[in-house]
Design a protein around this motif. Structure first.
Motif, PDB file in Angstrom:
ATOM      1  N   PHE A 111      -8.072  -7.577  -7.980  1.00 23.81           N
ATOM      2  CA  PHE A 111      -8.383  -6.157  -7.778  1.00 23.81           C
ATOM      3  C   PHE A 111      -7.533  -5.291  -8.696  1.00 23.81           C
ATOM      4  O   PHE A 111      -8.030  -4.314  -9.285  1.00 23.81           O
ATOM      5  CB  PHE A 111      -8.142  -5.792  -6.309  1.00 23.81           C
TER       6      PHE A 111
ATOM      7  N   GLY B 223       0.801  -1.218   0.000  1.00 27.32           N
ATOM      8  CA  GLY B 223       0.000   0.000   0.000  1.00 27.32           C
ATOM      9  C   GLY B 223       0.825   1.254   0.000  1.00 27.32           C
ATOM     10  O   GLY B 223       0.292   2.341   0.268  1.00 27.32           O
TER      11      GLY B 223
ATOM     12  N   THR C  88     -18.867  -8.610   4.647  1.00 22.71           N
ATOM     13  CA  THR C  88     -18.178  -7.317   4.668  1.00 22.71           C
ATOM     14  C   THR C  88     -18.943  -6.193   3.983  1.00 22.71           C
ATOM     15  O   THR C  88     -18.421  -5.077   3.912  1.00 22.71           O
ATOM     16  CB  THR C  88     -16.809  -7.452   3.987  1.00 22.71           C
TER      17      THR C  88
ATOM     18  N   ILE D 296     -10.314  -7.449  -1.892  1.00 18.70           N
ATOM     19  CA  ILE D 296      -9.712  -6.814  -0.727  1.00 18.70           C
ATOM     20  C   ILE D 296      -9.230  -5.415  -1.104  1.00 18.70           C
ATOM     21  O   ILE D 296      -8.651  -5.216  -2.173  1.00 18.70           O
ATOM     22  CB  ILE D 296      -8.536  -7.672  -0.218  1.00 18.70           C
ATOM     23  N   GLU D 297      -9.454  -4.472  -0.229  1.00 18.97           N
ATOM     24  CA  GLU D 297      -9.038  -3.097  -0.486  1.00 18.97           C
ATOM     25  C   GLU D 297      -7.511  -3.002  -0.593  1.00 18.97           C
ATOM     26  O   GLU D 297      -6.797  -3.724   0.118  1.00 18.97           O
ATOM     27  CB  GLU D 297      -9.536  -2.177   0.627  1.00 18.97           C
ATOM     28  N   PRO D 298      -6.996  -2.139  -1.461  1.00 23.24           N
ATOM     29  CA  PRO D 298      -5.539  -2.082  -1.677  1.00 23.24           C
ATOM     30  C   PRO D 298      -4.743  -1.654  -0.454  1.00 23.24           C
ATOM     31  O   PRO D 298      -3.561  -1.954  -0.354  1.00 23.24           O
ATOM     32  CB  PRO D 298      -5.402  -1.073  -2.819  1.00 23.24           C
ATOM     33  N   THR D 299      -5.388  -0.941   0.474  1.00 23.35           N
ATOM     34  CA  THR D 299      -4.678  -0.536   1.682  1.00 23.35           C
ATOM     35  C   THR D 299      -4.615  -1.652   2.720  1.00 23.35           C
ATOM     36  O   THR D 299      -3.908  -1.527   3.722  1.00 23.35           O
ATOM     37  CB  THR D 299      -5.364   0.683   2.313  1.00 23.35           C
ATOM     38  N   SER D 300      -5.355  -2.754   2.510  1.00 22.21           N
ATOM     39  CA  SER D 300      -5.367  -3.876   3.449  1.00 22.21           C
ATOM     40  C   SER D 300      -4.461  -5.009   3.004  1.00 22.21           C
ATOM     41  O   SER D 300      -3.851  -5.681   3.833  1.00 22.21           O
ATOM     42  CB  SER D 300      -6.803  -4.405   3.630  1.00 22.21           C
TER      43      SER D 300
ATOM     44  N   LYS E  41      -8.763  -2.550 -11.755  1.00 22.61           N
ATOM     45  CA  LYS E  41      -8.384  -1.144 -11.848  1.00 22.61           C
ATOM     46  C   LYS E  41      -7.603  -0.824 -13.122  1.00 22.61           C
ATOM     47  O   LYS E  41      -7.432   0.352 -13.467  1.00 22.61           O
ATOM     48  CB  LYS E  41      -7.553  -0.740 -10.634  1.00 22.61           C
TER      49      LYS E  41
ATOM     50  N   GLN F 296     -17.139  -4.261   0.862  1.00 20.73           N
ATOM     51  CA  GLN F 296     -15.889  -3.514   1.048  1.00 20.73           C
ATOM     52  C   GLN F 296     -15.018  -4.308   2.013  1.00 20.73           C
ATOM     53  O   GLN F 296     -15.155  -4.203   3.229  1.00 20.73           O
ATOM     54  CB  GLN F 296     -16.175  -2.110   1.596  1.00 20.73           C
ATOM     55  N   SER F 297     -14.123  -5.103   1.457  1.00 19.82           N
ATOM     56  CA  SER F 297     -13.420  -6.097   2.261  1.00 19.82           C
ATOM     57  C   SER F 297     -12.080  -5.577   2.746  1.00 19.82           C
ATOM     58  O   SER F 297     -11.302  -5.011   1.977  1.00 19.82           O
ATOM     59  CB  SER F 297     -13.186  -7.373   1.433  1.00 19.82           C
ATOM     60  N   ASP F 298     -11.828  -5.764   4.049  1.00 24.14           N
ATOM     61  CA  ASP F 298     -10.475  -5.624   4.545  1.00 24.14           C
ATOM     62  C   ASP F 298      -9.763  -6.958   4.347  1.00 24.14           C
ATOM     63  O   ASP F 298     -10.272  -7.845   3.655  1.00 24.14           O
ATOM     64  CB  ASP F 298     -10.485  -5.215   6.022  1.00 24.14           C
TER      65      ASP F 298
END
Length: 349
Positions: A266, A65, A163, A256-260, A270, A166-168
């Motif tokens: 994913f 991240g 979730t 999964i979110e890119p910050t997690s 993008k 919006q997944s961590d």
């Protein structure tokens, strides 16, 4: 480690060493020709994948991240350069680091999903095959019904329930793992149930019943160890499907979110708009990673499945390497070595 030697009759027989009896090494020694090449290629690709996952903090130059370093922000959609050998994504992440860290996420999903499905499927198949009756009929109907669910559709539903879409890290892993587990349970159930039905009719199981062994002891001590020999084959095939399901979730926007955590699906999602703009590096490398990992695991699984079939293994051995004939006197007048070959007889005539 040297091979052990034991005496059978009057002739000493050399037993293979412990190293040569290890699962993968044993299959590798059995394989020949193209089949051995496929197995080696699969092992190399799978080994590189596992090594990248284990050494991701050492291999990746940046965090999954990370958006900047001491020089400032990375910048979005930067082409490959000395600082970023595979370029950067539309969000400004380093592509190489995201691909390396994504291997850890893939391994985590494989471990959680496949281990959970193995435990549940093996236990249900063992109980169903051994007890039979109405328990067996009910479990068979339920597993057949569950097997009809598409794994990706079930994964999407589980991701929304767990979730909210919006997944961590752990939410995304559990959403993918639980959906994969539910779909994989019937596969292990069918295999273990069929083996249990076959093994429980063997003489050693009947002997254990006569000696007064309990049902649980017979199932877990005598039947289980003989019914799980094909599980490594199913494991390798299901591992590749788990990676595809996780990538499908991420590509559809439920990953999964890119910050997690880093996740290949994913990143592919993008990079859709980049493809039409001529920015190829944001999509090629995550896509190649998915293809190579699935290919490597599939090659290993198919090779092991092929070697587990005695008919194919015997045919390859007969075609690839000659089998030495023992010099035992089985015909009048001497051993087989003393019998003239058919070609020699035809030449003399």
């Amino acid at each position: 480690m040297s091979a052990e030697t034991e005496t059978v009759g009057l002739e000493p027989v050399r037993r293979p060493s412990l190293w040569s009896r290890l699962p993968i090494v044993h299959q590798l020694r059995q394989s020949v020709g193209l089949q051995r090449g496929m197995l080696i290629a699969g092992l190399v690709i799978t080994g590189a994948f596992l090594l990248a996952a284990a050494l991701a903090p050492l291999i990746a130059p940046y965090g999954f991240g990370q958006l900047r370093d001491d020089a400032g922000n990375f910048g979005a959609q930067q082409p490959p350069s000395a600082e970023h050998i595979w370029g950067t994504t539309v969000g400004g992440y380093d592509v190489f680091s995201r691909v390396i860290w994504g291997s850890q996420t893939a391994v985590s999903v494989i471990v959680i999903a496949v281990i959970l499905s193995i435990f549940a499927g093996v236990l249900l198949g063992l109980v169903s095959g051994y007890l039979g009756g109405w328990v067996d009929r009910v479990l068979v109907v339920i597993c057949d019904a569950v097997y009809a669910f598409p794994s990706l559709l079930l994964a999407i539903v589980m991701a929304i329930v767990i979730t909210g879409g919006q997944s961590d890290l752990w939410g995304g892993l559990l959403a993918a793992a639980i959906s994969i587990t539910v779909v994989f349970i019937p596969q292990y159930f069918r295999v273990i149930r069929a083996e249990t039905v076959r093994i429980k009719a063997e003489a050693f199981v009947e002997s254990a019943k006569v000696l007064g062994a309990s049902n649980s002891r017979i199932m877990f001590r005598h039947i289980l160890r003989n019914a799980t020999r094909t599980l490594p084959l199913i494991f390798t095939l299901n591992a590749s499907e788990a990676i595809l399901t996780l990538a499908g979730l991420g590509f559809l926007g439920f990953g999964i979110e890119p910050t997690s955590a880093a996740e290949w699906g994913f990143d592919l999602n993008k990079s859709i708009s980049d493809v039409t703009s001529g920015i190829w590096w944001t999509s090629v490398f995550p896509g190649v990673a998915i293809v190579l990992v699935v290919l490597g695991i599939t090659l290993v699984g198919e090779s092991l499945n092929d070697l587990a079939d005695p008919r194919l293994r015997t045919r390859r051995r007969a075609e690839g390497t000659p089998v030495a004939t023992a010099a035992v006197s089985v015909v009048p007048g001497g051993s087989l070595d003393s019998v003239p070959a058919i070609d020699d007889l035809e030449a003399r005539s």
